[in-house]
Design an enzyme around this catalytic site. Structure first.
Site, PDB file in Angstrom:
ATOM      1  N   ASN A 182       0.810  -1.236   0.000  1.00  0.00           N
ATOM      2  CA  ASN A 182       0.000   0.000   0.000  1.00  0.00           C
ATOM      3  C   ASN A 182       0.841   1.283   0.000  1.00  0.00           C
ATOM      4  OD1 ASN A 182       0.689  -0.816   2.590  1.00  0.00           O
ATOM      5  ND2 ASN A 182      -1.072   0.161   3.540  1.00  0.00           N
ATOM      6  N   GLU A 240       3.169  -4.885  12.167  1.00  0.00           N
ATOM      7  CA  GLU A 240       2.202  -3.794  11.960  1.00  0.00           C
ATOM      8  C   GLU A 240       1.108  -4.372  11.082  1.00  0.00           C
ATOM      9  OE1 GLU A 240       0.098  -1.437  10.677  1.00  0.00           O
ATOM     10  OE2 GLU A 240       1.602  -0.176   9.669  1.00  0.00           O
ATOM     11  N   GLU A 299       7.210   1.436  15.242  1.00  0.00           N
ATOM     12  CA  GLU A 299       8.196   1.917  14.277  1.00  0.00           C
ATOM     13  C   GLU A 299       8.291   3.424  14.411  1.00  0.00           C
ATOM     14  OE1 GLU A 299       8.360  -0.014  10.449  1.00  0.00           O
ATOM     15  OE2 GLU A 299       6.682  -1.269  11.046  1.00  0.00           O
TER      16      GLU A 299
HETATM   17  P1  NDP Z   1       0.020 -10.066   3.097  1.00  0.00           P
HETATM   18  O1  NDP Z   1       0.068 -10.034   4.560  1.00  0.00           O
HETATM   19  O2  NDP Z   1      -0.269 -11.358   2.413  1.00  0.00           O
HETATM   20  O3  NDP Z   1       1.414  -9.547   2.465  1.00  0.00           O
HETATM   21  C1  NDP Z   1       2.284  -8.621   3.055  1.00  0.00           C
HETATM   22  C2  NDP Z   1       3.726  -9.036   2.809  1.00  0.00           C
HETATM   23  O4  NDP Z   1       3.985 -10.297   3.409  1.00  0.00           O
HETATM   24  C3  NDP Z   1       4.072  -9.216   1.324  1.00  0.00           C
HETATM   25  O5  NDP Z   1       5.418  -8.834   1.102  1.00  0.00           O
HETATM   26  C4  NDP Z   1       3.919 -10.713   1.144  1.00  0.00           C
HETATM   27  O6  NDP Z   1       4.623 -11.218   0.051  1.00  0.00           O
HETATM   28  C5  NDP Z   1       4.500 -11.210   2.448  1.00  0.00           C
HETATM   29  N1  NDP Z   1       4.106 -12.566   2.805  1.00  0.00           N
HETATM   30  C6  NDP Z   1       2.971 -13.224   2.458  1.00  0.00           C
HETATM   31  N2  NDP Z   1       2.981 -14.466   3.000  1.00  0.00           N
HETATM   32  C7  NDP Z   1       4.137 -14.588   3.691  1.00  0.00           C
HETATM   33  C8  NDP Z   1       4.719 -15.638   4.470  1.00  0.00           C
HETATM   34  N3  NDP Z   1       4.107 -16.816   4.639  1.00  0.00           N
HETATM   35  N4  NDP Z   1       5.919 -15.429   5.049  1.00  0.00           N
HETATM   36  C9  NDP Z   1       6.557 -14.249   4.891  1.00  0.00           C
HETATM   37  N5  NDP Z   1       6.060 -13.226   4.154  1.00  0.00           N
HETATM   38  C10 NDP Z   1       4.857 -13.388   3.584  1.00  0.00           C
HETATM   39  O7  NDP Z   1      -1.007  -8.996   2.634  1.00  0.00           O
HETATM   40  P2  NDP Z   1      -1.860  -9.001   1.289  1.00  0.00           P
HETATM   41  O8  NDP Z   1      -1.056  -8.417   0.247  1.00  0.00           O
HETATM   42  O9  NDP Z   1      -2.418 -10.354   0.963  1.00  0.00           O
HETATM   43  O10 NDP Z   1      -3.075  -8.089   1.726  1.00  0.00           O
HETATM   44  C11 NDP Z   1      -4.193  -8.687   2.383  1.00  0.00           C
HETATM   45  C12 NDP Z   1      -4.770  -7.782   3.420  1.00  0.00           C
HETATM   46  O11 NDP Z   1      -3.788  -7.474   4.401  1.00  0.00           O
HETATM   47  C13 NDP Z   1      -5.195  -6.402   2.913  1.00  0.00           C
HETATM   48  O12 NDP Z   1      -6.384  -6.432   2.267  1.00  0.00           O
HETATM   49  C14 NDP Z   1      -5.198  -5.651   4.210  1.00  0.00           C
HETATM   50  O13 NDP Z   1      -6.360  -5.918   4.949  1.00  0.00           O
HETATM   51  C15 NDP Z   1      -4.003  -6.207   4.926  1.00  0.00           C
HETATM   52  N6  NDP Z   1      -2.817  -5.379   4.703  1.00  0.00           N
HETATM   53  C16 NDP Z   1      -2.444  -4.530   5.686  1.00  0.00           C
HETATM   54  C17 NDP Z   1      -1.388  -3.694   5.505  1.00  0.00           C
HETATM   55  C18 NDP Z   1      -0.968  -2.743   6.549  1.00  0.00           C
HETATM   56  O14 NDP Z   1      -0.445  -1.687   6.242  1.00  0.00           O
HETATM   57  N7  NDP Z   1      -1.131  -3.079   7.801  1.00  0.00           N
HETATM   58  C19 NDP Z   1      -0.639  -3.647   4.258  1.00  0.00           C
HETATM   59  C20 NDP Z   1      -1.060  -4.617   3.273  1.00  0.00           C
HETATM   60  C21 NDP Z   1      -2.123  -5.442   3.520  1.00  0.00           C
HETATM   61  P3  NDP Z   1       3.821 -11.475  -1.336  1.00  0.00           P
HETATM   62  O15 NDP Z   1       3.382 -10.137  -1.778  1.00  0.00           O
HETATM   63  O16 NDP Z   1       4.847 -12.088  -2.192  1.00  0.00           O
HETATM   64  O17 NDP Z   1       2.678 -12.389  -1.003  1.00  0.00           O
END
Ligand code: NDP
Length: 492
Positions: free
Chosen positions: A156, A254, A466
């Site tokens: 994001n 976070e 953070e």
């Molecule tokens: P994720 O939690 O899946 O992804 C965030 C990061 O974690 C990405 O870099 C992802 O890699 C990585 N990741 C995913 N699975 C693993 C794992 N098993 N071990 C280590 N790293 C991992 O978020 P999504 O992109 O699926 O978003 C889903 C929902 O999460 C959103 O709709 C929102 O509700 C929430 N979200 C919250 C955020 C915040 O700022 N707090 C930011 C983004 C999402 P990869 O992209 O390769 O899967």
């Protein structure tokens, strides 16, 4: 074609760019039309291990950790000014990849620069303390870097949320391996390319692109990983916490929020409505700290809702690169479907759509992931749209009759990241701010933060914090040293 020179983005490990052992690349889409705009290397577990090995070697053998902090600070200042000198290219790349309006990306990149500068200034202030102890003894603490810190970033605010933890980790003398989200890997790679020119030793800042489930886990499970910083979803956060717990790794999570914004009857309603518009429609609502639950005093509910509805209806949607656009697309088709599913669910549970609730109706936007700014009213407090983080431009509305009810409703959520409240009464402002179960509270403002202020969640919003000077504590450990300076006295 992406900005910053080309459209193929490789892994950056040890100051070298390479496609990784698989030689595979994944298309990166422009969310305004879902067409490929670049491609990024897909790393393997072997690449992750290689990055950790290189980062560990750089930590042990380069002068980065051992050096005078002021020299690290100078390198970080140079990194800041290299980003600043390319700010427009970074902003365009972020917008093309993530979708947000250029104006917002410019703000993100300015924030990145400011964060690097702030921690550049902090790099020679990683201080220990002296502690009074009995007898002829001197006791003091040293603050030492941890080693290789792993950072897993979301989509994001791709570069901003990466640099938010990478900058203090570097300032404290660690080496870094960063894994950006697969949807938005480009600016992280472009950033790491600048490390050499800034004077960071090779291997101190590495970026590995690829699947979180594969590469992210490999980085965390690597024996050289000394700490994990993760921003993203709660489900993945839980899983990462379990992986980290197996090795007692320090962890910062976070995980998002469901921010209440409480509007009292005496508030400046014009300012409040504008701030709420930014707080839920900014970045198309894809913000962990979005002000997504409006809780408004019953006496002003109807006129206030009209103001917010006017803002929602007036927002200009379009590709983030287009002139005058105020809200871009959602990051992906999946995210679009997810948001629309929440609206469907709210409707089925008796909620009604005040405005929006559908894809954008402009045929010129039909290939992109555009959803109209949405306000949902009368949604039961137990429904998914009120309980869960939607991560889209969707505001739910409820009302309250007295302060107790306002506080109870605001706190009735598993999350606790950012809460906002609007009132002209000082006593109400301070007493409600104290009672909100939230890591951050803003009074009479939109969601606002600075590199020097802590960014923290409580409850299901995360662990640790953070930003702020004390972020250096997250990336360093305390060692206590006791020295007995007594001597045996010779008689006579
Ligand atoms: P994720 O939690 O899946 O992804 C965030 C990061 O974690 C990405 O870099 C992802 O890699 C990585 N990741 C995913 N699975 C693993 C794992 N098993 N071990 C280590 N790293 C991992 O978020 P999504 O992109 O699926 O978003 C889903 C929902 O999460 C959103 O709709 C929102 O509700 C929430 N979200 C919250 C955020 C915040 O700022 N707090 C930011 C983004 C999402 P990869 O992209 O390769 O899967």
């Amino acid at each position: 074609m992406a900005a910053l020179g080309e459209n193929r983005f490789e892994l950056v490990i040890g100051g070298e760019e390479a496609p990784g052992t698989r030689g595979e690349h994944r298309p990166v889409l422009d969310p305004a039309n879902n067409r490929p705009m670049a491609e990024a290397a897909v790393a393997s577990r072997e690449d992750a291990a290689h990055a950790m090995e290189v980062a560990d070697k750089a930590f042990r053998e380069s002068n980065w950790a051992a050096d005078d902090g002021a020299r690290r600070g100078k390198a970080l200042y140079r990194l800041a000014s290299l980003v600043e000198s390319r700010a427009e290219s970074f902003a365009r790349l972020e917008t093309l990849n993530m979708g947000k309006p250029l104006r917002e990306s410019r703000g993100d990149i300015a924030y990145v620069v400011r964060t690097l500068e702030y921690f550049a200034g902090a790099a020679d202030k990683v201080e220990g303390e002296t502690i009074p102890v009995p007898g002829p003894r001197i006791d003091y603490t040293l603050r030492e870097p941890l080693g290789v810190t792993v950072h897993i970033a979301p989509w994001n605010y791709p570069l901003l949320l990466s640099v938010r933890s990478v900058a203090p980790a570097l300032a404290a003398g660690n080496s870094v391996v960063l894994k950006p989200a697969s949807l938005t890997p480009l600016t992280a790679v472009a950033f790491a390319r600048l490390a050499k020119e800034a004077g960071l030793p090779d291997g101190i800042l590495n970026v590995v692109t690829g699947s979180g489930a594969e590469v992210g886990e490999a980085l965390i499970e690597d024996r050289r990983c000394a700490s994990v910083t993760f921003t993203g979803s709660g489900d993945v956060g839980h899983h990462i916490a379990e992986l980290a717990a197996r090795r007692f790794l320090p962890l910062t999570l976070e995980l998002g929020g469901k921010g209440p914004v409480v509007v009292f009857a005496d508030a400046d309603l014009e300012r409040a409505a504008k701030a709420i518009g930014y707080g839920i429609f900014g970045n198309a609502g894809q913000m962990c700290w979005a002000a997504s639950r409006l809780i408004v005093h019953e006496s002003i509910r109807a006129p206030f809702l009209e103001k917010v509805r006017g803002i929602a209806e007036g927002l200009k949607l379009g590709p983030g690169t287009a002139e005058g656009v105020e809200m871009g697309p959602l990051v992906s088709r999946d995210q679009l479907e997810r948001v629309l599913d929440y609206v469907r669910d709210a409707r089925e549970n008796g909620g009604h759509v005040v405005v929006g609730g559908t894809k954008a109706d402009d045929p010129a936007l039909s290939d992109g992931n555009f959803v109209r700014p949405t306000i949902l009213a009368d949604v039961p407090p137990t429904s998914r749209a009120v309980r869960e983080e939607i991560f889209g431009p969707v505001l739910t509305v409820s009302s309250f009759s007295d302060m107790e009810e306002a506080v109870r409703t605001a706190n009735d959520t598993p999350y606790g990241l950012l809460a906002a409240l609007w009132t002209r009464d000082l006593a109400t402002a301070h007493s409600v701010a104290r009672r909100l179960e939230s890591g951050m509270v803003v009074v009479n403002d939109s969601p606002t933060t600075y590199p020097q202020t802590p960014f923290a969640g409580v409850k299901s919003s995360g662990v640790g914090f953070e930003q702020g000077f004390r972020a250096l504590d997250t990336f360093s450990r305390r060692k206590n040293i006791l020295v007995n300076v007594g001597t045996s006295r010779k008689k006579g």
